[in-house]
Design a protein around this motif. Structure first.
Motif, PDB file in Angstrom:
ATOM      1  N   GLU A  13     -15.426 -31.638  58.471  1.00 22.87           N
ATOM      2  CA  GLU A  13     -14.907 -30.713  59.471  1.00 22.87           C
ATOM      3  C   GLU A  13     -13.721 -29.969  58.877  1.00 22.87           C
ATOM      4  O   GLU A  13     -12.795 -30.594  58.353  1.00 22.87           O
ATOM      5  N   VAL A  14     -13.767 -28.628  58.945  1.00 21.01           N
ATOM      6  CA  VAL A  14     -12.664 -27.805  58.443  1.00 21.01           C
ATOM      7  C   VAL A  14     -12.311 -26.762  59.494  1.00 21.01           C
ATOM      8  O   VAL A  14     -13.112 -26.431  60.362  1.00 21.01           O
ATOM      9  N   GLU A  15     -11.114 -26.232  59.392  1.00 24.27           N
ATOM     10  CA  GLU A  15     -10.713 -25.151  60.288  1.00 24.27           C
ATOM     11  C   GLU A  15     -11.521 -23.907  59.947  1.00 24.27           C
ATOM     12  O   GLU A  15     -11.877 -23.670  58.791  1.00 24.27           O
ATOM     13  N   ALA A  16     -11.814 -23.107  60.964  1.00 26.30           N
ATOM     14  CA  ALA A  16     -12.634 -21.904  60.775  1.00 26.30           C
ATOM     15  C   ALA A  16     -12.029 -20.974  59.727  1.00 26.30           C
ATOM     16  O   ALA A  16     -12.749 -20.383  58.921  1.00 26.30           O
ATOM     17  N   GLU A  17     -10.723 -20.847  59.716  1.00 31.13           N
ATOM     18  CA  GLU A  17     -10.066 -19.972  58.741  1.00 31.13           C
ATOM     19  C   GLU A  17     -10.276 -20.469  57.313  1.00 31.13           C
ATOM     20  O   GLU A  17     -10.523 -19.684  56.397  1.00 31.13           O
ATOM     21  N   ALA A  18     -10.198 -21.774  57.120  1.00 29.86           N
ATOM     22  CA  ALA A  18     -10.429 -22.345  55.786  1.00 29.86           C
ATOM     23  C   ALA A  18     -11.865 -22.108  55.347  1.00 29.86           C
ATOM     24  O   ALA A  18     -12.127 -21.808  54.179  1.00 29.86           O
ATOM     25  N   TRP A  19     -12.820 -22.231  56.267  1.00 33.43           N
ATOM     26  CA  TRP A  19     -14.223 -21.982  55.942  1.00 33.43           C
ATOM     27  C   TRP A  19     -14.425 -20.526  55.557  1.00 33.43           C
ATOM     28  O   TRP A  19     -15.114 -20.210  54.580  1.00 33.43           O
ATOM     29  N   ALA A  20     -13.813 -19.615  56.307  1.00 27.98           N
ATOM     30  CA  ALA A  20     -13.926 -18.178  56.005  1.00 27.98           C
ATOM     31  C   ALA A  20     -13.366 -17.875  54.620  1.00 27.98           C
ATOM     32  O   ALA A  20     -13.954 -17.093  53.860  1.00 27.98           O
ATOM     33  N   ASP A  21     -12.242 -18.496  54.282  1.00 30.08           N
ATOM     34  CA  ASP A  21     -11.663 -18.313  52.940  1.00 30.08           C
ATOM     35  C   ASP A  21     -12.623 -18.820  51.864  1.00 30.08           C
ATOM     36  O   ASP A  21     -12.836 -18.175  50.840  1.00 30.08           O
ATOM     37  N   PHE A  22     -13.204 -20.001  52.092  1.00 32.63           N
ATOM     38  CA  PHE A  22     -14.149 -20.586  51.141  1.00 32.63           C
ATOM     39  C   PHE A  22     -15.362 -19.673  50.939  1.00 32.63           C
ATOM     40  O   PHE A  22     -15.750 -19.387  49.805  1.00 32.63           O
ATOM     41  N   VAL A  23     -15.942 -19.211  52.027  1.00 31.15           N
ATOM     42  CA  VAL A  23     -17.124 -18.345  51.940  1.00 31.15           C
ATOM     43  C   VAL A  23     -16.766 -17.038  51.226  1.00 31.15           C
ATOM     44  O   VAL A  23     -17.536 -16.544  50.388  1.00 31.15           O
ATOM     45  N   GLY A  24     -15.594 -16.488  51.526  1.00 37.38           N
ATOM     46  CA  GLY A  24     -15.161 -15.267  50.848  1.00 37.38           C
ATOM     47  C   GLY A  24     -15.019 -15.458  49.351  1.00 37.38           C
ATOM     48  O   GLY A  24     -15.443 -14.600  48.560  1.00 37.38           O
ATOM     49  N   LEU A  25     -14.441 -16.573  48.937  1.00 37.93           N
ATOM     50  CA  LEU A  25     -14.300 -16.864  47.505  1.00 37.93           C
ATOM     51  C   LEU A  25     -15.658 -17.079  46.848  1.00 37.93           C
ATOM     52  O   LEU A  25     -15.897 -16.593  45.747  1.00 37.93           O
ATOM     53  N   ALA A  26     -16.545 -17.801  47.535  1.00 38.90           N
ATOM     54  CA  ALA A  26     -17.884 -18.047  46.980  1.00 38.90           C
ATOM     55  C   ALA A  26     -18.662 -16.740  46.833  1.00 38.90           C
ATOM     56  O   ALA A  26     -19.366 -16.547  45.839  1.00 38.90           O
ATOM     57  N   ALA A  27     -18.528 -15.864  47.802  1.00 37.52           N
ATOM     58  CA  ALA A  27     -19.252 -14.595  47.756  1.00 37.52           C
ATOM     59  C   ALA A  27     -18.743 -13.671  46.659  1.00 37.52           C
ATOM     60  O   ALA A  27     -19.490 -12.855  46.117  1.00 37.52           O
ATOM     61  N   SER A  28     -17.474 -13.795  46.310  1.00 41.35           N
ATOM     62  CA  SER A  28     -16.907 -12.912  45.294  1.00 41.35           C
ATOM     63  C   SER A  28     -17.136 -13.426  43.876  1.00 41.35           C
ATOM     64  O   SER A  28     -16.795 -12.750  42.912  1.00 41.35           O
ATOM     65  N   SER A  29     -17.693 -14.613  43.744  1.00 43.33           N
ATOM     66  CA  SER A  29     -17.906 -15.200  42.407  1.00 43.33           C
ATOM     67  C   SER A  29     -19.139 -14.654  41.758  1.00 43.33           C
ATOM     68  O   SER A  29     -20.089 -14.284  42.316  1.00 43.33           O
TER      69      SER A  29
END
Length: 68
Positions: free
Chosen positions: A52-68
């Motif tokens: 379980e993670v905060e929605a903001e942390a998940w959004a940051d993770f997805v953004g970083l993954a998408a930019s890789s």
């Protein structure tokens, strides 16, 4: 972030897989967004641990993954 075992705590209809999931047995996760939190689990073991993670942390993770 927390890890928990949840059984029936989240309706199955709330979980979804990535649109990139092919269903061919690859590594895949499912996510569910619940009250400002994002739950993540292994799609091959839905009754196993849930992260379980905060929605903001998940959004940051997805953004970083998408930019890789």
């Amino acid at each position: 972030m927390s890890v928990q075992r949840t059984k029936g705590a989240v309706p199955e209809a709330a979980w979804f897989k990535s649109s990139y999931s092919t269903g061919n047995g690859g590594e895949c996760v499912e996510v569910a967004a619940i009250l400002g939190r994002v739950l993540v689990r292994d799609s091959k073991n839905p009754s196993g641990p849930v992260v379980e993670v905060e929605a903001e942390a998940w959004a940051d993770f997805v953004g970083l993954a998408a930019s890789s």
